[in-house]
Design an enzyme around this catalytic site. Structure first.
Site, PDB file in Angstrom:
ATOM      1  N   ASN A 228       0.803  -1.218   0.000  1.00 20.91           N
ATOM      2  CA  ASN A 228       0.000   0.000   0.000  1.00 20.91           C
ATOM      3  C   ASN A 228       0.839   1.272   0.000  1.00 20.91           C
ATOM      4  OD1 ASN A 228       0.478  -1.130   2.763  1.00 20.91           O
ATOM      5  ND2 ASN A 228      -0.255   0.891   3.366  1.00 20.91           N
TER       6      ASN A 228
ATOM      7  N   CYS B 211      -2.980   4.662   7.750  1.00 23.66           N
ATOM      8  CA  CYS B 211      -3.184   4.087   9.084  1.00 23.66           C
ATOM      9  C   CYS B 211      -2.059   4.433  10.042  1.00 23.66           C
ATOM     10  CB  CYS B 211      -3.319   2.572   8.983  1.00 23.66           C
ATOM     11  SG  CYS B 211      -4.785   2.063   8.067  1.00 23.66           S
TER      12      CYS B 211
END
Length: 387
Positions: free
Chosen positions: A153, A329
């Site tokens: 990611n 995150c």
């Protein structure tokens, strides 16, 4: 009216496609029934919509629709895969993950380690990729599960999950992959791929937040997954809770759109990404491109700009460009990217790193503007740093 910043953070989340929103809206108003209420029309309509969406997800993945378990997103799907398989394993107490996994894999792995399971964290190469031979060497007689993400990611590199899956299958070990970043743009045919479990999330593919799915291969031998919580076993007894019909409908429609437009859209994203890469290479001195440059997501580009702090650059461009320095995150965490550290990136370059995520609604014209914005800001910040 002031123009909004150009959005290039599609790895973090995507704009919900208007077609998806239109499909969802009736299930917030007139079709509001509970999909488990099979004794009246409201429930039957909701149940039919869930079935249609489940079929759309399965069609995108090339799998049996009964293999799809709806979750609240990829975080829950990853947790269900790791905790569910490991806790249900009769003899296996060993889990293998990679050092570049998302925190929704690494954190559950460390939790399992505290519970007494044995965890092996595999190293990655300079591209953030896992070698199938490294997986093969790590598998033991008590290995119950291997989890390696499809695409990273942060840097966008794509792992050879078919080769890794074949390695696991020959050893009789279950293989899970977090495919959150790739499901909408990379072709899947799980009927032919050696993948036992796969996680996905709607909001990374132009669907709503709060809904995702875990694919759990059907057939023999049966994959046993212990649920994270109890309460009715609505989803194949692996997940309980009233189904959020409108979100499931949104996921299904997002999957339908992705399948219909995948080939054309992936090609366009790659062309825009390459335009951005060539433009930055020509205008930003000493820029470094991270991750594999061919085996990568079509809309992802990760760079390091020596002498330029990425946070300072993003602050300088906050009114013109929405981009990130890493995983959404962990953006607020003070520690440097665990992915870049695992890749062996020069420590001085890690605070100078930026992640560009190109998506469905970006244009070539926007990219030309971004090239100018970044190059001008980089020159400005470099001058300030040498004063």
């Amino acid at each position: 009216m002031t123009a909004k910043p150009i959005y290039l953070d599609n790895n973090a989340t995507t704009r919900t496609d208007p077609v998806v929103v239109a499909k969802m809206l009736p299930y917030l108003t007139e079709h509001f029934g509970n999909a488990s209420s099979v004794t009246h029309e409201y429930g039957l309509v909701a149940g039919a919509a869930v079935s249609e969406a489940r079929e759309a997800v399965a069609n995108l993945l090339g799998c049996d629709e009964k293999a799809i378990v709806f979750t609240s997103g990829a975080t829950e799907a990853n947790n269900l895969a790791l905790f569910g398989v490991m806790r249900a394993a009769a003899n296996g107490k060993h889990l293998i993950v990679s050092a570049a996994e998302h925190k929704t894999i690494l954190d559950p792995a460390h939790r399992l380690e505290r519970e007494g399971y044995d965890i092996t964290v595999l190293p990655v190469d300079e591209y953030g990729m896992v070698s199938p031979s490294t997986v093969r060497a790590a598998i033991r007689k008590d290995t119950a599960l291997v989890s390696v993400m499809h695409a990273n990611n942060e840097v966008g590199s794509i792992n050879s999950i078919c080769k890794i899956g074949e390695t696991c299958r020959r050893a009789g070990v279950l293989f899970h992959t977090d495919a959150t970043q790739t499901v909408g743009t990379v072709r899947f045919d799980l009927s032919r791929m050696p993948v036992d479990l796969l996680s996905l999330s709607a909001h990374k593919m132009y669907g709503p937040k709060g809904i995702g799915a875990l694919y759990v291969r059907r057939g023999t031998p049966r994959i046993r997954v212990e649920p994270l919580f109890e309460g009715g076993g609505h989803e194949r007894r692996m997940r309980s809770g009233t189904l959020p019909v409108h979100q499931i409908v949104g996921l299904g429609e997002a999957c339908r759109l992705c399948k219909a437009n995948r080939e054309v859209e992936s090609k366009r994203l790659a062309e825009i990404r390459d335009q951005l890469r060539h433009g930055l290479a020509a205008s930003v001195v000493d820029i470094q491109f991270n991750g594999h440059q061919t085996e990568r997501m079509p809309g992802s580009l990760h760079v390091s700009i020596p002498g330029v702090n990425s946070n300072a650059l993003m602050l300088n461009l906050r009114n013109d460009l929405a981009v990130s320095s890493g995983s959404a995150c962990t953006t607020l965490a003070p520690e440097p990217s665990h992915v870049l550290i695992a890749m062996g990136i020069e420590p001085s370059l890690i605070p100078s790193s930026l992640r560009f995520g190109i998506g469905r609604f970006n244009t070539m014209e926007e990219i030309e503007r971004v090239i100018t914005l970044v190059s001008v800001a980089a020159k400005k910040l470099r001058k300030l740093s040498v004063r």
